[in-house]
Design a protein around this motif. Structure first.
Motif, mmCIF file in Angstrom:
data_model
loop_
_atom_site.group_PDB
_atom_site.id
_atom_site.type_symbol
_atom_site.label_atom_id
_atom_site.label_comp_id
_atom_site.label_asym_id
_atom_site.label_seq_id
_atom_site.Cartn_x
_atom_site.Cartn_y
_atom_site.Cartn_z
ATOM 1 N N VAL B 58 0.844 -1.202 0.000
ATOM 2 C CA VAL B 58 0.000 0.000 0.000
ATOM 3 C C VAL B 58 0.874 1.245 0.000
ATOM 4 N N LYS B 59 1.871 1.234 0.865
ATOM 5 C CA LYS B 59 2.766 2.388 0.941
ATOM 6 C C LYS B 59 3.467 2.609 -0.384
ATOM 7 N N GLN B 60 3.854 1.479 -1.010
ATOM 8 C CA GLN B 60 4.524 1.572 -2.298
ATOM 9 C C GLN B 60 3.617 2.244 -3.324
ATOM 10 N N ARG B 61 2.351 1.793 -3.348
ATOM 11 C CA ARG B 61 1.405 2.356 -4.305
ATOM 12 C C ARG B 61 1.176 3.837 -4.045
ATOM 13 N N ILE B 62 1.098 4.209 -2.775
ATOM 14 C CA ILE B 62 0.862 5.613 -2.454
ATOM 15 C C ILE B 62 2.056 6.455 -2.871
ATOM 16 N N ARG B 63 3.247 5.903 -2.661
ATOM 17 C CA ARG B 63 4.465 6.574 -3.076
ATOM 18 C C ARG B 63 4.447 6.814 -4.590
#
Lengths: 139, 324
Positions: B58-63
């Motif tokens: 999720v964090k990767q996608r938000i990044r």
């Protein structure tokens, strides 16, 4: 005759963007914004019909513009005004109001003179548009 | 009189000149790194990393999304792009995986980047959008949409809007209004749909309009046991509690057992378990301690506060039944 009621009425028509900015200012002040419409342009006609509810809890002016577009779709041939109401104690009244939509042609007013006893003359104004029944006055 | 009107119109034309894109002041180059720090995106992403445990994908996608938006914004400033990109998203994942929390952060992020004007989050479910009788739905949905303008509209368990078994369900009306606003007023609000993965998929299948209007699909994975234990400790320390040495191990057992039982809701289950542990701790202190208690005693969750949980009893029972 272009009627001049409320704020900004001597300026060119505000664009939607400008209306949104004014509305946002009012919302940021904590005032409830709303729309009202009428087809009776008499200056003493203060109570216009409400379009929906006053927006007490919408943080963004886009909501008002959305309603304005809806209102124009239905009552585009009438006067529509923007109203900002301050509900804080001691004020409880309209702080800003201006016209955001008007009919294509505004026929203006007839000045009627009534001869009273003596040399007295009484004046009254009457909108030409008001000759026709409500709802059929413009367009 | 006619003339006056005419003059006013002419004046209007003269005063409102053709609008130049973004003030017309086009910079020659944009320093993305500086933008990244100045816009506050860095702060939001750092905060996300620090405060949310796990959720790597999720964090990767938000990044990635943040990078895209940052570049898009730079392109817009240079006059290379004009359209607002589609920002509507769907979050799918099991209960308690942090969808609402991430949505809040997302609203903040979009606000910092200037894609939404206010940055507030309006969280709704079917009840808030769909009315009970004919003609009730449209005003209700519109009211919510108006409230969400300038911010993010978060629709939890969005698939309930669509009821396959009932053709005349008012949910369809709400969906139509939503789709219309999602398409026409992309500048004004961002819609995030959330729900369980499998049901979301079915929802998108039966409403192709939604699928095509949503650019970002983000999947929320379940937490691992270690992550949940970490979450439990963070939750406690936020309320100035802590585990004593053995209680931490008991909690780890608890998490492993709880996961196998029905209605497991990730972080939410942990929060509930901790709430009950606090209750037991308070009771224990009240009944056993005579005399004054110190801060240490008041803020320690012991083994006995956790081990009496029903989860252990059920697990024991299951173990007893198995051999027979």
């Amino acid at each position: 005759m272009r009627i001049t009621q409320g704020a900004f009425s001597f300026l060119p028509e505000l664009t939607d963007e400008q209306i949104a900015k004014q509305a946002q200012y009012c919302i940021d002040k904590g005032w409830a914004v709303s729309l009202e419409f009428t087809d009776d342009p008499h200056p003493r006609n203060t109570y216009w019909d409400m379009w929906g509810h006053p927006m007490f809890d919408n943080p963004d002016a886009a909501a008002l513009i959305m309603e304005l577009k809806e209102c124009r779709k239905v009552y585009g041939d009438r006067y529509i005004r923007f109203v900002a109401f301050d509900s804080s104690h001691g004020w409880e009244s309209v702080k800003l109001s201006f016209i955001v939509n008007r009919p294509v042609s505004e026929p203006g007013f007839h000045l009627q003179r009534q001869e009273a006893p003596g040399r007295v003359i009484r004046y009254t104004t009457r909108s030409y548009a008001a000759d026709r029944p409500a709802g059929e006055r413009y367009g | 009189m006619q003339r006056t009107g005419l003059r006013v119109n002419v004046m209007a034309d003269a005063i409102a000149p053709e609008r130049v894109e973004d003030g017309g002041d086009i910079p020659a180059a944009i320093d993305l790194r500086a933008e990244y720090v100045e816009s506050g995106v860095k702060d939001v992403l750092d905060e996300l990393d620090r405060e949310l445990i796990g959720l790597k994908p999720v964090k990767q996608r938000i990044r990635e999304t943040a990078a895209l938006l940052l570049v898009e914004r730079a392109r817009r400033r240079l006059g290379l792009a004009h359209e607002t990109p589609t920002l509507h998203m769907s979050f799918s994942g099991n209960p308690g995986t942090g969808k609402t929390t991430v949505a809040l952060r997302m609203a903040n992020l979009l606000h910092r980047l200037g894609y939404i004007r206010k940055g507030h989050l309006v969280s709704v479910t079917r009840d808030d959008l769909v009315g009970q009788y004919i003609g009730h739905t449209a005003p209700k949905t519109k009211e919510i949409l108006k409230k969400a303008m300038g911010g993010v509209l978060f629709i939890d368990e969005a698939y309930y809007l669509h009821r396959q078994e009932n053709e005349r369900d008012y949910g369809q009306e709400a969906i139509e209004i939503l789709l219309q606003v999602m398409e026409n007023q992309r500048d004004d609000l961002v819609v995030i749909l959330a729900g369980y993965a499998d049901r979301m998929d079915r929802f998108f299948e039966s409403n192709p309009g939604f699928r095509s209007r949503i650019a970002h699909h983000i999947d929320f994975p379940d937490y691992s046991d270690d992550e949940l234990l970490q979450i439990a400790e963070t939750m406690l320390s936020k309320q100035n509690y802590h585990f004593d040495g053995k209680a931490r191990a008991v909690m780890a057992d608890y998490i492993a057992l709880r996961r196998k039982q029905p209605h497991f809701a990730n972080a939410r289950s942990i929060r509930n378990a901790l709430d009950r542990a606090r209750l037991r701790q308070a009771n224990r202190l009240f009944e056993t301690v005579s005399g004054p208690v110190d801060a240490e005693a008041l803020s320690t969750i012991g083994v006995e506060d956790l081990s009496v949980s029903r989860v252990f009893a059920i697990a024991d029972k299951a173990r007893e039944e198995k051999p027979s």
